[in-house]
Write an enzyme that holds these catalytic residues in place. Structure first.
Site, PDB file in Angstrom:
ATOM      1  N   SER A   1       1.176  -1.790   3.411  1.00  0.00           N
ATOM      2  CA  SER A   1       2.215  -1.356   2.472  1.00  0.00           C
ATOM      3  C   SER A   1       2.709  -2.495   1.567  1.00  0.00           C
ATOM      4  O   SER A   1       2.864  -2.311   0.354  1.00  0.00           O
ATOM      5  CB  SER A   1       3.352  -0.699   3.271  1.00  0.00           C
ATOM      6  OG  SER A   1       4.563  -1.277   3.011  1.00  0.00           O
TER       7      SER A   1
ATOM      8  N   ASP B   1      -5.557  -8.108   3.273  1.00  0.00           N
ATOM      9  CA  ASP B   1      -4.805  -6.937   2.786  1.00  0.00           C
ATOM     10  C   ASP B   1      -4.792  -6.900   1.260  1.00  0.00           C
ATOM     11  O   ASP B   1      -5.084  -5.861   0.646  1.00  0.00           O
ATOM     12  CB  ASP B   1      -3.360  -6.959   3.307  1.00  0.00           C
ATOM     13  CG  ASP B   1      -3.264  -6.556   4.770  1.00  0.00           C
ATOM     14  OD1 ASP B   1      -4.293  -6.624   5.460  1.00  0.00           O
ATOM     15  OD2 ASP B   1      -2.162  -6.182   5.212  1.00  0.00           O
TER      16      ASP B   1
ATOM     17  N   ALA C   1       1.189  -5.262   0.566  1.00  0.00           N
ATOM     18  CA  ALA C   1       0.187  -5.638  -0.442  1.00  0.00           C
ATOM     19  C   ALA C   1       0.076  -4.557  -1.519  1.00  0.00           C
ATOM     20  O   ALA C   1      -0.045  -4.857  -2.711  1.00  0.00           O
ATOM     21  CB  ALA C   1      -1.174  -5.860   0.226  1.00  0.00           C
ATOM     22  N   ALA C   2       0.145  -3.300  -1.103  1.00  0.00           N
ATOM     23  CA  ALA C   2       0.006  -2.210  -2.083  1.00  0.00           C
ATOM     24  C   ALA C   2       1.184  -2.194  -3.056  1.00  0.00           C
ATOM     25  O   ALA C   2       0.997  -1.998  -4.265  1.00  0.00           O
ATOM     26  CB  ALA C   2      -0.105  -0.869  -1.367  1.00  0.00           C
TER      27      ALA C   2
ATOM     28  N   ALA D   1       3.412  -0.979   9.504  1.00  0.00           N
ATOM     29  CA  ALA D   1       2.604  -0.088  10.336  1.00  0.00           C
ATOM     30  C   ALA D   1       1.121  -0.444  10.274  1.00  0.00           C
ATOM     31  O   ALA D   1       0.277   0.317  10.738  1.00  0.00           O
ATOM     32  CB  ALA D   1       2.809   1.362   9.872  1.00  0.00           C
ATOM     33  N   GLY D   2       0.795  -1.582   9.658  1.00  0.00           N
ATOM     34  CA  GLY D   2      -0.607  -2.019   9.619  1.00  0.00           C
ATOM     35  C   GLY D   2      -1.429  -1.363   8.528  1.00  0.00           C
ATOM     36  O   GLY D   2      -2.649  -1.507   8.488  1.00  0.00           O
ATOM     37  N   LEU D   3      -0.763  -0.636   7.609  1.00  0.00           N
ATOM     38  CA  LEU D   3      -1.516   0.067   6.564  1.00  0.00           C
ATOM     39  C   LEU D   3      -1.432  -0.620   5.203  1.00  0.00           C
ATOM     40  O   LEU D   3      -1.760  -0.012   4.176  1.00  0.00           O
ATOM     41  CB  LEU D   3      -1.056   1.525   6.451  1.00  0.00           C
ATOM     42  CG  LEU D   3      -1.319   2.412   7.681  1.00  0.00           C
ATOM     43  CD1 LEU D   3      -0.948   3.861   7.398  1.00  0.00           C
ATOM     44  CD2 LEU D   3      -2.774   2.349   8.117  1.00  0.00           C
TER      45      LEU D   3
END
Ligand code: MEV
Length: 313
Positions: free
Chosen positions: A108, A152, A110-111, A104-106
């Site tokens: 996720s 990211d 990488a986090a 969704a481009g947020l």
């Protein structure tokens, strides 16, 4: 060894996605309202190196040796062990959870990587420098989408606003005055790999057109950096609009994103654009703080499946 946990925030790209893959600058900020979390607990009775992994959101419940060598979780773990020079880790269970929507481009992917890497280091009683964490997460990003710029993993690792140019030393970004954003989710999952791959094909077919679009985005990013650092945040609205226009011309927007961008502008946002890989996922709108809820409601009425209001400081 006690249980250990680590988390990492989501992110949005304010300016410069896609062009950043081609060497232009970009600006991104962490989004602390959503996060990925990794919890590691020791497995006392198990044989050494037995590693169980649970990620209920993706239906994963497996041992590490059942994952393929290029599984993102396996690569994050292997990278952490290598960076810590650990050949045979003690047995443990890793549980991964996340409130960051996937594809969704947020940020996720990488986090999740950063949370895993930091949890492993903490569990082993060690610490890893941010640069090492980010470098391992970058290796995982390559699995997610082939030719990542690295933005990211950088913003998610450092957890602060960044001005980023691929393969250059990280430049921090001083935020001269706080400003508020509303994020709107189209609810359409869109893997970054596909948008990045399609754009590469288009660029190869017509490098002149796309290089000039990327350069135009680079100009926008430079102006945005100056506006953010000097606290002239009102100037960011038209710059967001201009950046969205360039992204449309690159073919990475979508009807759903354009509807949300238009709804944000019509309900009082100072400017709006898609954020991240595009084709779905999320968009962002700059708002005066008192207008944030109105814009969020307008986005929901226009089809946003979720909205997040937050302030960049
Ligand atoms: C993804 O968050 C941002 C893109 O520019 C890809 C990248 O920078 O690797 C679309």
């Amino acid at each position: 060894m006690p249980a250990t946990s680590a988390s990492a925030p989501g992110k949005v790209i304010l300016f410069g996605e896609h062009a950043v893959v081609y060497g232009q600058p970009a600006i991104a900020v962490p989004v602390n309202q959503v996060s990925a979390k990794a919890i590691i607990t020791p497995l006392i009775a198990a044989s050494p190196a037995a590693i169980q992994i649970e990620a209920p959101a993706i239906g994963l419940d497996a041992n590490l040796d059942e994952l393929s060598a290029d599984d993102p979780i396996a690569v994050a773990l292997a990278g952490a062990f290598a960076a810590l020079s650990v050949e045979q880790p003690p047995a443990f269970k890793l549980r991964i959870s996340s409130t960051i929507p996937v594809a969704a481009g947020l940020g996720s992917g990488a986090a999740v990587s950063v949370a895993i890497i930091r949890a492993v280091a903490g569990f082993l009683g060690r610490s890893l420098a941010d640069k090492a964490v980010s470098d391992i997460a970058y290796e995982v990003e390559k699995l997610h989408h082939g030719t990542p710029s690295g933005i990211d993993n950088i913003v998610v690792t450092y957890g602060k606003p960044v001005y980023f140019i691929k393969n250059r030393q990280l430049d921090t970004l001083r935020v001269g005055a706080p400003f508020s954003l509303v994020i709107g989710d189209t609810g359409i999952s869109s893997p970054t790999r596909e948008a990045v791959g399609d754009l590469r094909t288009d660029w190869q077919a017509d490098p002149k057109t796309y290089d000039s679009l990327f350069a135009a985005v680079g100009e926008v990013v430079q102006q945005a950096r100056a506006a953010i650092e000097s606290g002239a945040t009102g100037a960011l609205g038209p710059l967001l609009d201009a950046n969205h226009g360039h992204l449309q011309a690159m073919g990475v927007s979508s009807p759903e994103l354009d509807v949300l961008v238009a709804a944000a502008r019509a309900s009082g946002a100072l400017g709006a654009k898609l954020s991240g890989g595009g084709r779905g996922g999320n968009m962002i709108a700059l708002v005066e703080e008192p207008d944030a809820d109105t814009v969020a409601l307008a986005l929901q009425s226009a089809g946003a499946t979720n909205t997040i209001v937050f302030t960049v400081r």
